[in-house]
Structure formats: C-alpha cells, structure tokens
Design an enzyme around this catalytic site. Structure first.
Site, PDB file in Angstrom:
ATOM      1  N   ARG A   1       0.822  -1.230   0.000  1.00  0.00           N
ATOM      2  CA  ARG A   1       0.000   0.000   0.000  1.00  0.00           C
ATOM      3  C   ARG A   1       0.849   1.270   0.000  1.00  0.00           C
ATOM      4  NH1 ARG A   1      -2.095  -3.448  -1.254  1.00  0.00           N
ATOM      5  NH2 ARG A   1      -3.937  -4.532  -0.534  1.00  0.00           N
TER       6      ARG A   1
ATOM      7  N   SER B   1     -10.034   0.403   3.838  1.00  0.00           N
ATOM      8  CA  SER B   1      -9.369   0.151   5.120  1.00  0.00           C
ATOM      9  C   SER B   1      -8.835   1.452   5.695  1.00  0.00           C
ATOM     10  CB  SER B   1      -8.201  -0.815   4.924  1.00  0.00           C
ATOM     11  OG  SER B   1      -8.686  -2.046   4.441  1.00  0.00           O
TER      12      SER B   1
ATOM     13  N   GLU C   1      -4.050   4.159   6.415  1.00  0.00           N
ATOM     14  CA  GLU C   1      -4.046   3.992   4.957  1.00  0.00           C
ATOM     15  C   GLU C   1      -4.866   5.140   4.356  1.00  0.00           C
ATOM     16  OE1 GLU C   1      -4.760   0.005   3.348  1.00  0.00           O
ATOM     17  OE2 GLU C   1      -5.889   0.900   1.706  1.00  0.00           O
TER      18      GLU C   1
HETATM   19  C1  FAD Z   1     -15.399  -0.019  -0.359  1.00  0.00           C
HETATM   20  C2  FAD Z   1     -13.935   0.171  -0.593  1.00  0.00           C
HETATM   21  C3  FAD Z   1     -13.093  -0.932  -0.692  1.00  0.00           C
HETATM   22  C4  FAD Z   1     -11.716  -0.781  -0.890  1.00  0.00           C
HETATM   23  N1  FAD Z   1     -10.923  -1.889  -0.987  1.00  0.00           N
HETATM   24  C5  FAD Z   1      -9.613  -1.771  -1.225  1.00  0.00           C
HETATM   25  C6  FAD Z   1      -8.768  -2.918  -1.357  1.00  0.00           C
HETATM   26  O1  FAD Z   1      -9.191  -4.053  -1.260  1.00  0.00           O
HETATM   27  N2  FAD Z   1      -7.459  -2.727  -1.623  1.00  0.00           N
HETATM   28  C7  FAD Z   1      -6.916  -1.474  -1.753  1.00  0.00           C
HETATM   29  O2  FAD Z   1      -5.719  -1.372  -2.010  1.00  0.00           O
HETATM   30  N3  FAD Z   1      -7.689  -0.370  -1.618  1.00  0.00           N
HETATM   31  C8  FAD Z   1      -9.009  -0.474  -1.355  1.00  0.00           C
HETATM   32  N4  FAD Z   1      -9.783   0.641  -1.219  1.00  0.00           N
HETATM   33  C9  FAD Z   1      -9.172   1.961  -1.311  1.00  0.00           C
HETATM   34  C10 FAD Z   1      -9.182   2.563  -2.733  1.00  0.00           C
HETATM   35  O3  FAD Z   1     -10.029   1.795  -3.562  1.00  0.00           O
HETATM   36  C11 FAD Z   1      -7.776   2.577  -3.347  1.00  0.00           C
HETATM   37  O4  FAD Z   1      -6.846   3.198  -2.504  1.00  0.00           O
HETATM   38  C12 FAD Z   1      -7.791   3.301  -4.700  1.00  0.00           C
HETATM   39  O5  FAD Z   1      -6.594   3.037  -5.360  1.00  0.00           O
HETATM   40  C13 FAD Z   1      -7.985   4.799  -4.540  1.00  0.00           C
HETATM   41  O6  FAD Z   1      -8.073   5.388  -5.806  1.00  0.00           O
HETATM   42  P1  FAD Z   1      -8.663   6.848  -5.987  1.00  0.00           P
HETATM   43  O7  FAD Z   1      -8.534   7.216  -7.437  1.00  0.00           O
HETATM   44  O8  FAD Z   1      -9.994   6.948  -5.405  1.00  0.00           O
HETATM   45  O9  FAD Z   1      -7.591   7.709  -5.160  1.00  0.00           O
HETATM   46  P2  FAD Z   1      -7.868   8.899  -4.110  1.00  0.00           P
HETATM   47  O10 FAD Z   1      -8.555   8.333  -2.911  1.00  0.00           O
HETATM   48  O11 FAD Z   1      -8.491  10.053  -4.784  1.00  0.00           O
HETATM   49  O12 FAD Z   1      -6.364   9.259  -3.722  1.00  0.00           O
HETATM   50  C14 FAD Z   1      -5.558   8.347  -3.001  1.00  0.00           C
HETATM   51  C15 FAD Z   1      -4.104   8.841  -3.063  1.00  0.00           C
HETATM   52  O13 FAD Z   1      -3.633   8.700  -4.398  1.00  0.00           O
HETATM   53  C16 FAD Z   1      -3.065   9.927  -4.848  1.00  0.00           C
HETATM   54  N5  FAD Z   1      -3.279  10.014  -6.293  1.00  0.00           N
HETATM   55  C17 FAD Z   1      -4.458   9.895  -6.959  1.00  0.00           C
HETATM   56  N6  FAD Z   1      -4.241  10.004  -8.285  1.00  0.00           N
HETATM   57  C18 FAD Z   1      -2.900  10.198  -8.444  1.00  0.00           C
HETATM   58  C19 FAD Z   1      -2.059  10.402  -9.589  1.00  0.00           C
HETATM   59  N7  FAD Z   1      -2.558  10.434 -10.829  1.00  0.00           N
HETATM   60  N8  FAD Z   1      -0.724  10.592  -9.379  1.00  0.00           N
HETATM   61  C20 FAD Z   1      -0.210  10.581  -8.128  1.00  0.00           C
HETATM   62  N9  FAD Z   1      -0.959  10.390  -7.013  1.00  0.00           N
HETATM   63  C21 FAD Z   1      -2.282  10.212  -7.181  1.00  0.00           C
HETATM   64  C22 FAD Z   1      -3.803  10.991  -4.065  1.00  0.00           C
HETATM   65  O14 FAD Z   1      -3.045  12.188  -4.020  1.00  0.00           O
HETATM   66  C23 FAD Z   1      -3.938  10.327  -2.701  1.00  0.00           C
HETATM   67  O15 FAD Z   1      -2.754  10.468  -1.975  1.00  0.00           O
HETATM   68  C24 FAD Z   1     -11.173   0.512  -1.013  1.00  0.00           C
HETATM   69  C25 FAD Z   1     -12.016   1.641  -0.941  1.00  0.00           C
HETATM   70  C26 FAD Z   1     -13.387   1.482  -0.734  1.00  0.00           C
HETATM   71  C27 FAD Z   1     -14.258   2.686  -0.658  1.00  0.00           C
END
Ligand code: FAD
Length: 258
Positions: free
Chosen positions: A142, A184, A254
C-alpha cells in the site's frame, strides 16, 4: 485548466466533505506543484479546510494498445479498466474489480487485493511527461514513492482474462460493509490484521456521532449518516492509542485526511 465545484459529500466514497473548488488539469497544462491531487476520492477524507485541490480531467481517461503494450491514462476508473481487459481477453486486472478508484490512485497507493497488487503487473509510469520504469520506483504494501503526478501507465499485454479469478476475488468482498467508507482505515501491521487489533481493544462497532468502526469489518470506518472528519479523526486516534497501549503496535493510516 479550469475550475469545477465538486461536492465531496457526494463524490467521496465515504460521503464526507462539502462543495469545493477543484482545478481540473487538461492534457496540455503544466501540472501545478502547489495543489493536492485527487483521484476518485475512495481513500480520502476531505476536511472543512482542505489544501488547494486538483484533478486530472477526462483527457487522462483513455486506453490504447500498441504492439504488446497497453497504455492507460491515470484518470481511468478501475471499473472501465476491468471491462476493457475482459472484452479484449487481457490477464492481470481481475483484482481491480470492486476496488473503487482511478488508475492514478491505484498507482499511488499500490492498491491491491491479497497477493495481487498493481505494481505486480506494471511496466512503467508516466510521471509528468517522463516514462519511469517500475524498477526505479520504490514501492511496497500500500505504498509507492512516486516522484510526482502520474499521468499514465504502461502494462505488458498478457492474454487470458480469468472470470474465475475475478469471481473468487469479488466473493472475498462479501464481508465488506455496505455503508459508505473509504476502504481500510489502517494498513495491516506486519504479521497481523488491523481489523483484529481494533476488535481486540473493543472498538468493533464503536460509534462517535455518525462515524463508526464497522460492525461487519472492524478496519472500515463507516459513515452511518452525517459523519464528519472530526468524528473520524477521533475514532482513528482512539484506535491508535488503545492498540499502542495494549499491543505496543503503532498503526499507520491507509486513509488520507486532507
Ligand atoms: C469499499 C472500498 C473498498 C476498498 N478496498 C480496497 C482494497 O481491497 N485494496 C486497496 O488497495 N484499496 C481499497 N480501497 C481503497 C481505494 O479503492 C484505493 O486506494 C484506490 O486506489 C484509490 O483510488 P482513488 O482514485 O480513489 O484515489 P484517491 O482516494 O483520490 O487518492 C488516493 C491517493 O492517491 C493519490 N493520487 C491519486 N491520483 C494520483 C495520480 N494520478 N498521481 C499521483 N498520485 C495520485 C492521491 O493524491 C492520494 O494520496 C477501497 C475503498 C473502498 C471505498
């Protein structure tokens, strides 16, 4: 670039926040260095006083194939990546199903399920106009140390989409809460599970205001109504404190609080 008002009480997966001006970055723009980049806001809590925010516009939501290489723009939602992989019989992206977010968010978090992580299948990332090989990027559970904003990534195409693998990973999710959450809250400490520790200190189901440590999966902070960042922070700090007292383990968040 242009400004767009995004209501984070609707846009974020945990349904917390307020309407906020976000700078939308287009293909030809130089990416500002004084703003925080949001992807799909599935791992975020937006406070009433967030830093200046930006997002990649739809210019960065694309998929192209060139010989054996798949190139995906960083704003591409995971659901669309899985659909593409399925349609074109490409292996490796099955775990992205039901993992909400954009490719950029996945890269920054090295998101994954069980032993499947985005870095396992990655070839290289375009970081602000320069292609960087995976081997040059420090990453782990992560976490990935990106030197800037990811605008796209490349993957070597391997044939053979597995519906069976997808179904078995989706099945794993059946223990996840249905209330709005941001995934998480804590990373699992080595050799243990944050959810187990939260349960052990008696916080499973514990509520402050409308925020709650889920009764279904203790490591999920869920919003059961009008939850606030303040209540979420309280619960996060409380869990860290109690777990440190009892187990001498300092959990790492996280979830990101902006
Ligand atoms: C119901 C649920 C279940 C989930 N299950 C999992 C799981 O099983 N495993 C898991 O790993 N995660 C899980 N997550 C968390 C989430 O899905 C991941 O972390 C996902 O990758 C977040 O993507 P996002 O585009 O929404 O990022 P955001 O939440 O918008 O951002 C997360 C981070 O990424 C950075 N970021 C975003 N885009 C970029 C970019 N282009 N360049 C550089 N940095 C960037 C942001 O600055 C921030 O620090 C879950 C979330 C939910 C709501």
């Amino acid at each position: 670039m242009f400004f767009k008002t995004i209501d984070f009480s609707k846009y974020s997966s945990i349904k917390v926040g307020q309407p906020t001006e976000v700078l939308m970055i287009e293909k030809e723009d130089t990416i500002p260095t004084d703003r925080y980049l949001i992807g799909g806001a599935n791992n975020l809590l937006v406070s009433p006083t967030p830093p200046p925010l930006m997002m990649l516009s739809k210019d960065f939501a694309y998929i192209t194939e060139d010989n054996n290489i798949l190139e995906i723009g960083a704003a591409m939602p995971t659901g669309r990546i899985v659909s593409y992989a399925k349609k074109h019989d490409i292996a490796g992206f099955e775990f992205c199903s039901k993992l909400p977010g954009t490719l950029g968010g996945m890269l920054a978090m090295n998101a994954g399920v069980k032993e499947y992580e985005i870095f396992n299948i990655l070839h290289s990332i375009e970081i602000e106009g320069k292609w960087v090989a995976k081997e040059e990027i420090a990453h782990g559970y992560r976490f990935a140390k990106l030197s800037g904003i990811a605008t796209a990534a490349r993957f070597e195409i391997k044939k053979g989409f597995s519906q069976k693998l997808l179904d078995s990973l989706v099945n794993l999710r059946s223990n996840q809460p249905h209330n709005p959450s941001a995934g998480s809250a804590f990373k699992n400490p080595e050799g243990d599970y944050a959810g187990r520790l939260i349960e052990e200190v008696g916080l499973k189901g514990f509520r402050k205001g409308d925020m709650q440590w889920s009764e279904v999966h203790a490591n999920f902070l869920v919003n059961v109504g009008e939850g606030t960042v303040e209540d979420a922070k309280y619960l996060i700090d409380l869990a860290k404190e109690k777990i440190f007292e009892k187990f001498n383990i300092l959990l790492q968040e996280e979830i990101k609080v902006l």
